[in-house]
Design a protein around this motif. Sequence first.
Motif, PDB file in Angstrom:
ATOM      1  N   PHE A   1      45.519  70.955 -10.447  1.00 32.71           N
ATOM      2  CA  PHE A   1      45.277  69.584 -10.898  1.00 32.71           C
ATOM      3  C   PHE A   1      46.319  69.160 -11.935  1.00 32.71           C
ATOM      4  N   HIS A   2      46.804  70.119 -12.704  1.00 32.35           N
ATOM      5  CA  HIS A   2      47.843  69.847 -13.694  1.00 32.35           C
ATOM      6  C   HIS A   2      49.181  69.584 -13.003  1.00 32.35           C
ATOM      7  N   ALA A   3      49.473  70.327 -11.940  1.00 27.44           N
ATOM      8  CA  ALA A   3      50.765  70.209 -11.259  1.00 27.44           C
ATOM      9  C   ALA A   3      50.905  68.901 -10.495  1.00 27.44           C
ATOM     10  N   PHE A   4      49.793  68.390  -9.950  1.00 30.77           N
ATOM     11  CA  PHE A   4      49.878  67.188  -9.119  1.00 30.77           C
ATOM     12  C   PHE A   4      50.436  65.986  -9.880  1.00 30.77           C
ATOM     13  N   PRO A   5      49.901  65.607 -11.058  1.00 35.11           N
ATOM     14  CA  PRO A   5      50.503  64.484 -11.786  1.00 35.11           C
ATOM     15  C   PRO A   5      51.910  64.777 -12.297  1.00 35.11           C
ATOM     16  N   VAL A   6      52.247  66.061 -12.464  1.00 27.32           N
ATOM     17  CA  VAL A   6      53.613  66.402 -12.853  1.00 27.32           C
ATOM     18  C   VAL A   6      54.591  65.970 -11.768  1.00 27.32           C
ATOM     19  N   TRP A   7      54.255  66.285 -10.514  1.00 30.59           N
ATOM     20  CA  TRP A   7      55.121  65.879  -9.407  1.00 30.59           C
ATOM     21  C   TRP A   7      55.182  64.361  -9.285  1.00 30.59           C
ATOM     22  N   LEU A   8      54.053  63.680  -9.487  1.00 33.40           N
ATOM     23  CA  LEU A   8      54.057  62.213  -9.470  1.00 33.40           C
ATOM     24  C   LEU A   8      54.957  61.660 -10.562  1.00 33.40           C
ATOM     25  N   LEU A   9      54.932  62.310 -11.729  1.00 34.37           N
ATOM     26  CA  LEU A   9      55.770  61.880 -12.842  1.00 34.37           C
ATOM     27  C   LEU A   9      57.252  62.039 -12.506  1.00 34.37           C
ATOM     28  N   VAL A  10      57.607  63.160 -11.915  1.00 37.37           N
ATOM     29  CA  VAL A  10      59.001  63.399 -11.543  1.00 37.37           C
ATOM     30  C   VAL A  10      59.465  62.372 -10.507  1.00 37.37           C
ATOM     31  N   ILE A  11      58.635  62.126  -9.502  1.00 33.86           N
ATOM     32  CA  ILE A  11      58.983  61.149  -8.463  1.00 33.86           C
ATOM     33  C   ILE A  11      59.146  59.751  -9.048  1.00 33.86           C
ATOM     34  N   THR A  12      58.229  59.367  -9.934  1.00 33.62           N
ATOM     35  CA  THR A  12      58.308  58.046 -10.571  1.00 33.62           C
ATOM     36  C   THR A  12      59.551  57.928 -11.432  1.00 33.62           C
ATOM     37  N   THR A  13      59.890  58.991 -12.130  1.00 37.83           N
ATOM     38  CA  THR A  13      61.085  58.984 -12.979  1.00 37.83           C
ATOM     39  C   THR A  13      62.348  58.820 -12.137  1.00 37.83           C
ATOM     40  N   ILE A  14      62.424  59.538 -11.027  1.00 38.46           N
ATOM     41  CA  ILE A  14      63.600  59.429 -10.146  1.00 38.46           C
ATOM     42  C   ILE A  14      63.703  58.021  -9.574  1.00 38.46           C
ATOM     43  N   ALA A  15      62.580  57.456  -9.148  1.00 37.18           N
ATOM     44  CA  ALA A  15      62.582  56.099  -8.595  1.00 37.18           C
ATOM     45  C   ALA A  15      63.059  55.094  -9.648  1.00 37.18           C
ATOM     46  N   ALA A  16      62.563  55.240 -10.878  1.00 33.16           N
ATOM     47  CA  ALA A  16      62.985  54.334 -11.949  1.00 33.16           C
ATOM     48  C   ALA A  16      64.463  54.499 -12.262  1.00 33.16           C
ATOM     49  N   LEU A  17      64.951  55.738 -12.227  1.00 32.15           N
ATOM     50  CA  LEU A  17      66.358  55.996 -12.525  1.00 32.15           C
ATOM     51  C   LEU A  17      67.262  55.372 -11.468  1.00 32.15           C
ATOM     52  N   VAL A  18      66.900  55.508 -10.205  1.00 27.85           N
ATOM     53  CA  VAL A  18      67.697  54.917  -9.120  1.00 27.85           C
ATOM     54  C   VAL A  18      67.793  53.404  -9.294  1.00 27.85           C
ATOM     55  N   TYR A  19      66.670  52.791  -9.606  1.00 30.01           N
ATOM     56  CA  TYR A  19      66.661  51.333  -9.754  1.00 30.01           C
ATOM     57  C   TYR A  19      67.386  50.906 -11.043  1.00 30.01           C
ATOM     58  N   ALA A  20      67.195  51.654 -12.138  1.00 29.42           N
ATOM     59  CA  ALA A  20      67.814  51.286 -13.415  1.00 29.42           C
ATOM     60  C   ALA A  20      69.333  51.355 -13.333  1.00 29.42           C
ATOM     61  N   ARG A  21      69.860  52.303 -12.588  1.00 29.63           N
ATOM     62  CA  ARG A  21      71.313  52.422 -12.456  1.00 29.63           C
ATOM     63  C   ARG A  21      71.927  51.164 -11.841  1.00 29.63           C
ATOM     64  N   LYS A  22      71.149  50.442 -11.046  1.00 31.94           N
ATOM     65  CA  LYS A  22      71.648  49.234 -10.391  1.00 31.94           C
ATOM     66  C   LYS A  22      71.389  47.968 -11.200  1.00 31.94           C
ATOM     67  N   ARG A  23      70.259  47.947 -11.945  1.00 32.17           N
ATOM     68  CA  ARG A  23      69.824  46.689 -12.530  1.00 32.17           C
ATOM     69  C   ARG A  23      69.651  46.685 -14.048  1.00 32.17           C
ATOM     70  N   TRP A  24      69.470  47.842 -14.692  1.00 33.19           N
ATOM     71  CA  TRP A  24      69.148  47.806 -16.128  1.00 33.19           C
ATOM     72  C   TRP A  24      69.632  49.081 -16.799  1.00 33.19           C
ATOM     73  N   THR A  25      70.899  49.065 -17.216  1.00 31.21           N
ATOM     74  CA  THR A  25      71.524  50.279 -17.768  1.00 31.21           C
ATOM     75  C   THR A  25      70.883  50.803 -19.051  1.00 31.21           C
ATOM     76  N   PRO A  26      70.233  49.971 -19.910  1.00 35.04           N
ATOM     77  CA  PRO A  26      69.618  50.548 -21.120  1.00 35.04           C
ATOM     78  C   PRO A  26      68.564  51.615 -20.836  1.00 35.04           C
ATOM     79  N   MET A  27      67.987  51.607 -19.627  1.00 32.75           N
ATOM     80  CA  MET A  27      66.965  52.599 -19.312  1.00 32.75           C
ATOM     81  C   MET A  27      67.554  53.882 -18.728  1.00 32.75           C
ATOM     82  N   VAL A  28      68.826  53.862 -18.357  1.00 27.52           N
ATOM     83  CA  VAL A  28      69.403  54.998 -17.645  1.00 27.52           C
ATOM     84  C   VAL A  28      69.406  56.262 -18.500  1.00 27.52           C
ATOM     85  N   ALA A  29      69.949  56.181 -19.712  1.00 27.20           N
ATOM     86  CA  ALA A  29      70.045  57.378 -20.560  1.00 27.20           C
ATOM     87  C   ALA A  29      68.667  57.962 -20.882  1.00 27.20           C
ATOM     88  N   PRO A  30      67.676  57.152 -21.316  1.00 29.34           N
ATOM     89  CA  PRO A  30      66.346  57.724 -21.556  1.00 29.34           C
ATOM     90  C   PRO A  30      65.734  58.359 -20.307  1.00 29.34           C
TER      91      PRO A  30
END
Length: 297
Positions: free
Chosen positions: A202-231
């Motif tokens: 149960f602990h691992a499942f939200p961890v994987w969701l967190l990683v997937i969400t972070t990657i999705a946000a990073l892909v989008y931020a690189r195109k549209r909002w650079t201030p979020m890229v480094a964090p």
Amino acid sequence: MNRIRIAAWAMLIAQAGIIFTGGIVRLTGSGLGCSDWPKCTPDSLVPTKEMGFHGIIEFGNRTLAVALALLGVAILILLWKHRKDRPDLFWLNIALTAIVPIQAVMGGITVWTKLNPWVVAGHFVPSAIAVGVAAYFVRRTYDTGVRTGEKAPSPLPALGWAILILTAVVVFFGVLTTGAGPHSGSTISTRNGLDNVWITRFHAFPVWLLVITTIAALVYARKRWTPMVAPLVVLLIVELAQGLIGYVQYFTGVPWVLVAFHMIGLSATIAASVAVLDSAYPRRVHVDADRSVPVVR
């Protein structure tokens, strides 16, 4: 402002230090190294020679809490003349300092209940919140506190909130996993009774969701909002390191050294998640921010 910024970083490190030293207390079986509270023993404020190593470890954690309270007072003095032009910094520090006595009382209840795992879990929650607030406090010292009126394009703000919420869920299940694991903090304390295998899953499942969400946000931020890229990059690195440590410790019998590193990574995850969300809502940069750490700008 530079002195306030340095003090804010010290506050963040100290809040994370409380989590780390609390973990060391548990991992070394020193949870009842001081058998009483607020004194270490009914007859002594400090550990006695007879209490040995465990008493020193437990008392060290208590001493750091006192140092944290004194740091809060010192920052309050630094901020006093800025309380009107920077009320955000002033009240953030008040909140962080107020958490210390709350934690102290909860620590006392933890000792009185002989490390009841549910009380131990409750004792951890304010510290996790304090790390997040301290990270936000640090970021505010790099700007004027005034929003620019802009924000990251959709869906980045929503993804930022999702990351913070998932981080909270990960921490929650991590606490439950800890309460079911082998490191109870004392030979006489009990476990929470949850199945260790299932609560770990149960602990691992939200961890994987967190990683997937972070990657999705990073892909989008690189195109549209650079201030979020480094964090986001920092957060992803921390997540991957945490995941690696978590799986290795699970398959190697939860050695205490790896658990200690996992505790450090926990604070880093919380702080990085706060930075990601905050970077979606920019504020006017402080005049001396060009001499600051780029990641938190």
